[in-house]
Design a protein around this motif. Structure first.
Motif, PDB file in Angstrom:
ATOM      1  N   PRO A 221     -53.127  74.963 -11.974  1.00 56.69           N
ATOM      2  CA  PRO A 221     -52.329  74.307 -13.026  1.00 56.69           C
ATOM      3  C   PRO A 221     -52.957  74.454 -14.408  1.00 56.69           C
ATOM      4  O   PRO A 221     -52.260  74.632 -15.396  1.00 56.69           O
ATOM      5  CB  PRO A 221     -52.291  72.839 -12.600  1.00 56.69           C
ATOM      6  N   ALA A 222     -54.291  74.393 -14.472  1.00 58.04           N
ATOM      7  CA  ALA A 222     -54.960  74.520 -15.775  1.00 58.04           C
ATOM      8  C   ALA A 222     -54.637  75.867 -16.412  1.00 58.04           C
ATOM      9  O   ALA A 222     -54.400  75.962 -17.614  1.00 58.04           O
ATOM     10  CB  ALA A 222     -56.469  74.352 -15.611  1.00 58.04           C
ATOM     11  N   LEU A 223     -54.611  76.921 -15.603  1.00 66.13           N
ATOM     12  CA  LEU A 223     -54.286  78.249 -16.134  1.00 66.13           C
ATOM     13  C   LEU A 223     -52.822  78.319 -16.577  1.00 66.13           C
ATOM     14  O   LEU A 223     -52.513  78.941 -17.588  1.00 66.13           O
ATOM     15  CB  LEU A 223     -54.571  79.332 -15.082  1.00 66.13           C
ATOM     16  N   VAL A 224     -51.950  77.673 -15.811  1.00 64.55           N
ATOM     17  CA  VAL A 224     -50.532  77.648 -16.215  1.00 64.55           C
ATOM     18  C   VAL A 224     -50.415  77.010 -17.608  1.00 64.55           C
ATOM     19  O   VAL A 224     -49.634  77.446 -18.452  1.00 64.55           O
ATOM     20  CB  VAL A 224     -49.677  76.862 -15.188  1.00 64.55           C
ATOM     21  N   ALA A 225     -51.259  75.991 -17.859  1.00 68.80           N
ATOM     22  CA  ALA A 225     -51.206  75.289 -19.147  1.00 68.80           C
ATOM     23  C   ALA A 225     -52.042  75.989 -20.217  1.00 68.80           C
ATOM     24  O   ALA A 225     -52.158  75.484 -21.331  1.00 68.80           O
ATOM     25  CB  ALA A 225     -51.678  73.851 -18.962  1.00 68.80           C
ATOM     26  N   GLY A 226     -52.639  77.120 -19.864  1.00 69.76           N
ATOM     27  CA  GLY A 226     -53.368  77.910 -20.860  1.00 69.76           C
ATOM     28  C   GLY A 226     -54.744  77.375 -21.204  1.00 69.76           C
ATOM     29  O   GLY A 226     -55.273  77.656 -22.283  1.00 69.76           O
ATOM     30  N   LEU A 227     -55.369  76.623 -20.296  1.00 69.47           N
ATOM     31  CA  LEU A 227     -56.683  76.054 -20.592  1.00 69.47           C
ATOM     32  C   LEU A 227     -57.814  77.047 -20.305  1.00 69.47           C
ATOM     33  O   LEU A 227     -57.663  77.964 -19.487  1.00 69.47           O
ATOM     34  CB  LEU A 227     -56.898  74.781 -19.755  1.00 69.47           C
ATOM     35  N   ASP A 228     -58.931  76.805 -20.949  1.00 70.45           N
ATOM     36  CA  ASP A 228     -60.123  77.640 -20.768  1.00 70.45           C
ATOM     37  C   ASP A 228     -60.905  77.098 -19.559  1.00 70.45           C
ATOM     38  O   ASP A 228     -61.664  76.130 -19.685  1.00 70.45           O
ATOM     39  CB  ASP A 228     -60.960  77.573 -22.053  1.00 70.45           C
ATOM     40  N   GLU A 230     -63.225  78.528 -17.743  1.00 68.57           N
ATOM     41  CA  GLU A 230     -64.670  78.802 -17.760  1.00 68.57           C
ATOM     42  C   GLU A 230     -65.402  77.654 -18.477  1.00 68.57           C
ATOM     43  O   GLU A 230     -66.449  77.189 -18.025  1.00 68.57           O
ATOM     44  CB  GLU A 230     -64.977  80.125 -18.476  1.00 68.57           C
ATOM     45  N   ALA A 231     -64.832  77.216 -19.598  1.00 66.97           N
ATOM     46  CA  ALA A 231     -65.454  76.119 -20.363  1.00 66.97           C
ATOM     47  C   ALA A 231     -65.490  74.828 -19.546  1.00 66.97           C
ATOM     48  O   ALA A 231     -66.450  74.058 -19.607  1.00 66.97           O
ATOM     49  CB  ALA A 231     -64.695  75.891 -21.664  1.00 66.97           C
ATOM     50  N   LEU A 232     -64.467  74.643 -18.756  1.00 67.90           N
ATOM     51  CA  LEU A 232     -64.402  73.478 -17.881  1.00 67.90           C
ATOM     52  C   LEU A 232     -65.602  73.461 -16.926  1.00 67.90           C
ATOM     53  O   LEU A 232     -66.282  72.443 -16.749  1.00 67.90           O
ATOM     54  CB  LEU A 232     -63.118  73.631 -17.075  1.00 67.90           C
ATOM     55  N   ARG A 233     -65.831  74.601 -16.317  1.00 65.99           N
ATOM     56  CA  ARG A 233     -66.961  74.707 -15.373  1.00 65.99           C
ATOM     57  C   ARG A 233     -68.301  74.588 -16.104  1.00 65.99           C
ATOM     58  O   ARG A 233     -69.249  74.012 -15.576  1.00 65.99           O
ATOM     59  CB  ARG A 233     -66.880  76.046 -14.630  1.00 65.99           C
ATOM     60  N   MET A 234     -68.345  75.115 -17.330  1.00 65.81           N
ATOM     61  CA  MET A 234     -69.588  75.016 -18.111  1.00 65.81           C
ATOM     62  C   MET A 234     -69.923  73.554 -18.374  1.00 65.81           C
ATOM     63  O   MET A 234     -71.074  73.141 -18.277  1.00 65.81           O
ATOM     64  CB  MET A 234     -69.404  75.741 -19.445  1.00 65.81           C
ATOM     65  N   GLY A 235     -68.900  72.785 -18.711  1.00 63.17           N
ATOM     66  CA  GLY A 235     -69.119  71.357 -18.971  1.00 63.17           C
ATOM     67  C   GLY A 235     -69.650  70.662 -17.725  1.00 63.17           C
ATOM     68  O   GLY A 235     -70.546  69.809 -17.795  1.00 63.17           O
ATOM     69  N   ILE A 388     -68.663  55.878 -23.099  1.00 63.17           N
ATOM     70  CA  ILE A 388     -68.939  57.304 -22.941  1.00 63.17           C
ATOM     71  C   ILE A 388     -68.288  57.992 -24.126  1.00 63.17           C
ATOM     72  O   ILE A 388     -67.059  58.010 -24.261  1.00 63.17           O
ATOM     73  CB  ILE A 388     -68.389  57.824 -21.604  1.00 63.17           C
ATOM     74  N   ALA A 389     -69.124  58.483 -25.021  1.00 64.82           N
ATOM     75  CA  ALA A 389     -68.606  59.084 -26.263  1.00 64.82           C
ATOM     76  C   ALA A 389     -68.623  60.607 -26.122  1.00 64.82           C
ATOM     77  O   ALA A 389     -69.690  61.216 -26.051  1.00 64.82           O
ATOM     78  CB  ALA A 389     -69.461  58.645 -27.443  1.00 64.82           C
ATOM     79  N   LEU A 390     -67.426  61.175 -26.066  1.00 62.64           N
ATOM     80  CA  LEU A 390     -67.333  62.635 -25.966  1.00 62.64           C
ATOM     81  C   LEU A 390     -67.611  63.242 -27.340  1.00 62.64           C
ATOM     82  O   LEU A 390     -67.168  62.714 -28.358  1.00 62.64           O
ATOM     83  CB  LEU A 390     -65.939  63.065 -25.507  1.00 62.64           C
ATOM     84  N   GLU A 391     -68.327  64.345 -27.315  1.00 61.98           N
ATOM     85  CA  GLU A 391     -68.631  65.026 -28.581  1.00 61.98           C
ATOM     86  C   GLU A 391     -67.358  65.618 -29.185  1.00 61.98           C
ATOM     87  O   GLU A 391     -67.167  65.638 -30.391  1.00 61.98           O
ATOM     88  CB  GLU A 391     -69.605  66.160 -28.289  1.00 61.98           C
ATOM     89  N   ARG A 392     -66.505  66.128 -28.331  1.00 59.43           N
ATOM     90  CA  ARG A 392     -65.195  66.670 -28.728  1.00 59.43           C
ATOM     91  C   ARG A 392     -64.260  66.383 -27.561  1.00 59.43           C
ATOM     92  O   ARG A 392     -64.722  66.051 -26.476  1.00 59.43           O
ATOM     93  CB  ARG A 392     -65.245  68.204 -28.883  1.00 59.43           C
ATOM     94  N   LEU A 393     -62.959  66.545 -27.808  1.00 58.57           N
ATOM     95  CA  LEU A 393     -62.028  66.435 -26.685  1.00 58.57           C
ATOM     96  C   LEU A 393     -61.538  67.839 -26.375  1.00 58.57           C
ATOM     97  O   LEU A 393     -60.568  68.331 -26.946  1.00 58.57           O
ATOM     98  CB  LEU A 393     -60.888  65.484 -27.049  1.00 58.57           C
ATOM     99  N   ASP A 394     -62.254  68.517 -25.490  1.00 60.18           N
ATOM    100  CA  ASP A 394     -61.903  69.899 -25.149  1.00 60.18           C
ATOM    101  C   ASP A 394     -62.247  70.147 -23.683  1.00 60.18           C
ATOM    102  O   ASP A 394     -62.687  69.244 -22.963  1.00 60.18           O
ATOM    103  CB  ASP A 394     -62.610  70.892 -26.083  1.00 60.18           C
ATOM    104  N   GLU A 395     -62.054  71.386 -23.253  1.00 59.20           N
ATOM    105  CA  GLU A 395     -62.254  71.712 -21.844  1.00 59.20           C
ATOM    106  C   GLU A 395     -63.683  71.423 -21.391  1.00 59.20           C
ATOM    107  O   GLU A 395     -63.918  70.901 -20.309  1.00 59.20           O
ATOM    108  CB  GLU A 395     -61.948  73.194 -21.581  1.00 59.20           C
TER     109      GLU A 395
END
Ligand SMILES: O=P(O)(O)OC[C@H]1O[C@H](O)[C@H](O)[C@@H](O)[C@@H]1O
Length: 440
Positions: A221-228, A230-235, A388-395
């Motif tokens: 589903p993430a790919l269908v929505a065009g998400l990165d 690889e970055a998800l796994r890096m996080g 929990i303060a996220l540095e950014r809201l991204d993958e």
């Protein structure tokens, strides 16, 4: 690190008797040591493949190709699956704006719509199958076991609808499945898909549904929505690293989180845990967390009740109870740097007696202050709050957040002496459902 965890307002020294003492926290933290050792060992010997996922990328190409093929000529993408076979995917695609207020199409050049059917309901399934233009509709069917009746019934209904629409010759273009390997002897979904020549991706049998968000289950589903992805796994890898590198528990954020939970439960009778992100794009993260925490830890009469909330909206519904009801909850506020984001109120309104305080402010300025005010108000009432303060809201930060809570849950299971990977109690009602069906 992609986020900072602040537990200071869970401590007695900050919020008074509703918080825990340093000694209790240290004692709980020490107990996490052997659990962390166990995780390291299981990473090493490969018996917990969830821990290997963040370092992998070999499987992503297969997912990418499968999605590319599936999306050819597609307008609507339907995901069938329930529980852990759906909530992770939903949490991910919401980052791309899915199910946030606004137009329903996914962002991107083409007009494309994504639909998760994670609940079984006859009329809504029937109406949807009637209304979709099946020629441009694709189905991703996800079930680890391949035997979940909700998902099977949905898939069988979709197959019938596709056949009735004259699309039987091209089912491989319309469907894609994810399920455990096997010959179809015990796995109904696999047998069905093989029979119809539908492509099937493997679901690792050793990655339970609620821990599968970083696998094909969430990645498709993430790919269908065009998400990165690889970055998800890096996080996720960022969060796992201190465990694999053998850092002391105090430097392992999920271990600190688990220790806080344990100490609050033991010392302060805390029996509920509220997840309250301040972002539309994280609301379904809370729903994902609810299943993770509940099914993993609600065992042998123990466990704490997970509550999905969101800010600022729930300040206008449940916050009164949070502040002034029973003092039996831990609050998790997930923030991100929203200040300066979104539309801005005209500065010329500064002298307006009623809205002057908003003049020149961005929407994100308001939500940033609200989030801080809620945390502080709870703390002043003696209610334990973790931010929990996220540095950014991204993958990358979402990947980190998801991994944090999977690890915190597993560590918590270790501390409570329960198996965080099974859900024996729910099996009973499944057996009874089959009995009732047979009697109908
Ligand atoms: O992926 P499946 O095998 O279809 O299972 C889907 C879900 O249903 C079960 O009832 C379990 O309680 C969940 O943990 C699981 O995620």
């Amino acid at each position: 690190m992609t986020y900072a965890q602040d537990i200071s307002r869970c401590l007695e020294e900050t919020i008074g008797s509703g918080g825990i003492g340093r000694d209790a926290l240290d004692a709980a933290l020490e107990k996490t040591g052997p659990v962390l050792d166990g995780l390291r060992a299981r990473h090493e010997d490969g018996t917990l493949p969830l821990l290997r996922l963040p370092g992998r990328s070999d499987d992503l190409e297969t997912c990418r190709q499968a999605v590319e093929t599936l999306l050819r000529g597609a307008r609507d993408v339907v995901v069938f699956g329930t529980g852990g076979s759906s909530l992770g995917g939903q949490a991910l695609v919401q980052l791309a704006g899915w199910r946030t207020p606004g137009p329903a199409a996914l962002p991107g050049a083409e007009e494309r719509y994504l639909h998760f059917f994670d609940n079984l309901d006859g009329p809504s399934l029937q109406a949807a199958l009637k209304r979709f233009d099946l020629k441009t509709t694709r189905f991703i069917v996800i079930s680890k076991s391949g035997n979940t009746p909700e998902t099977l019934v949905q898939t069988l209904a979709a197959l019938e609808a596709l056949k009735a629409a004259g699309l039987e010759w091209n089912l491989a273009q319309h469907l894609l499945a994810v399920t455990e390997p096997g010959d179809g002897e015990r796995n109904a979904l696999r047998r069905l898909m093989t029979y119809h020549d539908v492509p099937v991706l493997e679901h690792d049998p050793k990655i339970g549904g609620r821990y599968s968000v970083l696998s094909a289950v969430g990645v498709l589903p993430a790919l269908v929505a065009g998400l990165d992805v690889e970055a998800l796994r890096m996080g996720a890898a960022d969060v796992l690293a201190p465990i694999l590198e053998g850092h002391p528990p105090g430097n392992v954020a999920p271990a600190v989180g688990a220790a806080v939970n344990l100490a609050l439960a033991e010392e302060r009778d805390v029996n509920a845990v509220v997840m309250m992100p301040y972002a539309d794009r994280l609301r379904l993260f809370s729903s994902w967390f609810v299943q993770l925490w509940a099914e993993s830890l609600g065992k042998n009469g123990g466990g704490s009740l997970p509550v999905a909330a969101a800010g600022p909206v729930d300040q206008h519904s449940i916050l009164q109870l949070f502040l002034d009801g029973p003092a039996d909850k831990l609050f998790n506020i997930v923030s991100w740097p929203s200040a300066g984001e979104g539309p801005r109120v005209p500065a010329e309104l500064r002298n307006d007696s009623l809205v002057g305080y908003l003049a020149g402010r961005a929407v994100g300025d308001l939500t940033d202050c609200q989030q801080r005010a809620t945390a502080e108000t709870l703390a002043r009432r003696g209610r334990p709050v973790r931010v929990i303060a996220l540095e950014r809201l991204d993958e990358r930060s979402l990947g980190a957040l998801l991994m944090h809570f999977m690890l915190e849950t597993i560590i918590m299971g270790g501390l409570m002496g329960v198996d965080p990977f099974d859900q024996p109690a729910v099996e009973e009602s499944k057996v009874l459902t089959r009995e009732y069906l047979a009697m109908m």
